[in-house]
Motif scaffolding. Structure first.
Motif, PDB file in Angstrom:
ATOM      1  N   ASP A  44      28.997 -54.641  88.005  1.00 52.84           N
ATOM      2  CA  ASP A  44      29.915 -53.787  88.771  1.00 52.84           C
ATOM      3  C   ASP A  44      29.922 -54.168  90.244  1.00 52.84           C
ATOM      4  N   ASP A  51      28.578 -49.591  76.975  1.00 60.59           N
ATOM      5  CA  ASP A  51      29.858 -49.166  77.538  1.00 60.59           C
ATOM      6  C   ASP A  51      30.374 -50.193  78.558  1.00 60.59           C
ATOM      7  N   VAL A  52      30.376 -51.449  78.137  1.00 64.51           N
ATOM      8  CA  VAL A  52      30.800 -52.555  78.996  1.00 64.51           C
ATOM      9  C   VAL A  52      32.180 -53.027  78.564  1.00 64.51           C
ATOM     10  N   THR A  81      31.597 -52.664  83.713  1.00 66.75           N
ATOM     11  CA  THR A  81      31.526 -51.539  82.787  1.00 66.75           C
ATOM     12  C   THR A  81      32.886 -50.857  82.689  1.00 66.75           C
ATOM     13  N   SER A  99      28.161 -42.211  80.376  1.00 66.45           N
ATOM     14  CA  SER A  99      27.764 -43.131  79.299  1.00 66.45           C
ATOM     15  C   SER A  99      26.256 -43.024  79.102  1.00 66.45           C
TER      16      SER A  99
END
Length: 497
Positions: A127, A143-144, A171, A211
């Motif tokens: 990120d 959760d990428v 992400t 997440s």
């Protein structure tokens, strides 16, 4: 009779004739044909290898992207970040610490050094925040949206420690649409893997996404060292991680806040002594991957805690975009193991103790720890959005890390009593200015040039207060600095459409 596939022209002619009777629209049929044609085209893969969203085919960088169903399939086995090993061309990932200390190699280039302050020539950016310390690189993958691997030097835009390449994670971001998912799996040896996310709008301009990840595995490695027999002594872990994000979307301004946390409690990687037949690549007869022969397995442990936060602010001006990215990362670790991989290798009252498997020259039980690590980064850049042939981006970058490392040695012959201790302190400050220019010479030919100036300073000290081999206390201190100019020049030519 073999069916014949109609050409687009034939379909339109028939549709025209039929529309005179039934009122069918030619545009409707043409739209259907266009949709069918689009389905037969290759998917456009967008990447951010140059800090802009671009078509992967038009980026003058050797980049591979993993996203969508492929990423979901590869990461579904409940592994740590090493699930990417050999899944992307030229990328290898290994670890001698287990789940907590991955080392990346691109095109075979990397650093095998397992010291906790060792720099690696392949950087990890999550990120848009660089994960400098190797402990930070082990944060779980969940959760990428996309993984990108940039091969070759990336020093102009991404800076320090990228001479071999870069691995970049993005992400899934919050959105105004309410959405979520959950996935749970169960495997052998009591392995359980759960991950999920949920998000949506809080107001017309503010959205959020939460997440979570939970992974658990039972100990499954038996210890058969004489006098230390224990079933299911090693191999298990419990890992928990979470991420919460808030996204504000104004008319010409967006702000994204990200907070993430990790907690790992488990056992370190199991070392094994004399498992290779001398002069071969073969394992010794009778080798079992779920059996070890340790005299210190009962004291083996590994705990990792990390957390971090980032704030990305972006202003869209008439012809420019101003981006500010602030980041903080912090980690703590303690990992203790029987690293000689066997039992014995010492004497009690001058009487040698039985050893095995094979010859154990000396006993080695040690631990490494990071009681304190804090990393601060700040990037500010200006990107042009011209409609003409020239576009550019310029920026500044600042990096500040304070790192404390502790090394422990234990006397296995004396029930693991501490017999060696070293404390290291390393403070790093770095800054850089960079710029990149794209020039479109023709519709088919584009040239890119980049330049970066970097300045690094390190202050290092080590204090040994206890030694397992005698010798008393020792203190050393080193201060080093360096600067460097890096550049790149590339051309991208379209041979055809």
């Amino acid at each position: 009779m073999k069916a014949m596939k109609r050409s687009t022209l034939a379909t339109l002619i028939n549709a025209t004739l039929f529309s005179a009777v039934a009122g069918t629209s030619i545009s409707a049929v043409a739209a259907e044909q266009e949709t069918t044609a689009k389905k037969n085209q290759l998917e456009v893969i967008q990447v951010t290898a140059r800090k802009r969203v671009e078509n992967a085919q038009e980026v003058p960088v050797a980049v591979s992207a993993l996203q969508g169903d492929s990423l979901d399939a590869y990461s579904s086995a409940g592994m740590d970040i090493r699930f990417m090993n050999a899944k992307i061309p030229s990328l290898s990932i290994e670890s001698s610490f287990g789940r907590s200390f991955p080392r990346f190699y691109v095109r075979g280039l990397g650093n095998t050094d397992f010291d906790l302050n060792a720099s690696q020539p392949v950087s990890l950016v999550v990120d848009e925040i660089v994960q400098e310390n190797a402990i930070l690189k082990g944060f779980p993958v969940f959760d990428v949206a996309r993984v990108e691997v940039l091969r070759g030097p990336q020093g102009t835009l991404f800076g320090r420690n990228t001479p071999a390449g870069l691995v970049k994670f993005d992400t899934v971001k919050p959105s105004q649409e309410f959405e979520g998912y959950g996935a749970v799996s169960y495997g052998s040896r009591g392995a359980v893997d759960f991950e999920g996310a949920v998000g949506g709008s809080l107001t017309d301009r503010l959205s959020t996404r939460v997440s979570v990840l939970w992974q658990d595995k039972d100990d499954y490695i038996d210890n058969r060292a004489p006098g230390f027999e224990q079933k299911d002594a090693l191999g298990g872990y419990t890992e928990q991680a979470a991420r919460i994000q808030f996204l504000y979307e104004g008319d010409d301004f967006t702000g994204l806040f990200n907070y993430h946390v990790r907690d790992l409690d488990g056992s370190p990687i199991a070392f094994r002594a004399n498992t290779i037949k001398p002069g071969t690549n073969d394992l010794v007869d009778g080798f079992e991957n779920d059996v070890v022969y340790h005299d210190a397995a009962s004291r083996a442990t590994q705990q990792v805690e990390s957390q971090g936060a980032s704030l990305k602010l972006e202003w869209d001006l008439a012809n420019h975009t101003v981006t500010s990215i602030s980041g903080w990362e912090s980690a703590e670790i303690y990992s203790r193991a029987d690293i000689d991989g066997g039992y014995g290798g010492f004497s009690i009252n001058d009487v040698p103790v039985a050893m095995g498997p094979g010859f154990i020259p000396f006993s080695s039980e040690s631990a490494d720890g990071i009681p304190d690590q804090d990393q601060y980064t700040q990037e500010l850049r200006l990107s042009s959005n011209f409609a003409g042939d020239v576009n550019y981006q310029v920026g500044v970058f600042y990096f500040d890390e304070a790192l404390t490392i502790e090394n422990f040695s234990y006397d296995t012959a004396n029930n693991g009593v501490l017999n060696g201790f070293v404390s290291q302190q390393q403070d790093t400050k770095a800054w850089a200015v960079f710029g990149s220019v794209d020039y479109t010479i023709t519709d088919d030919l584009k040239v890119t040039a980049g330049l970066r100036y970097s300045d690094d300073e390190k202050e290092f000290s080590a204090n040994r207060t206890l030694s397992p081999v005698g010798g008393g206390a020792t203190y050393i201190e080193k201060n080093v600095s360096d600067d460097h100019v890096s550049w790149d020049l590339s051309a991208n030519y379209k041979i055809n459409d």
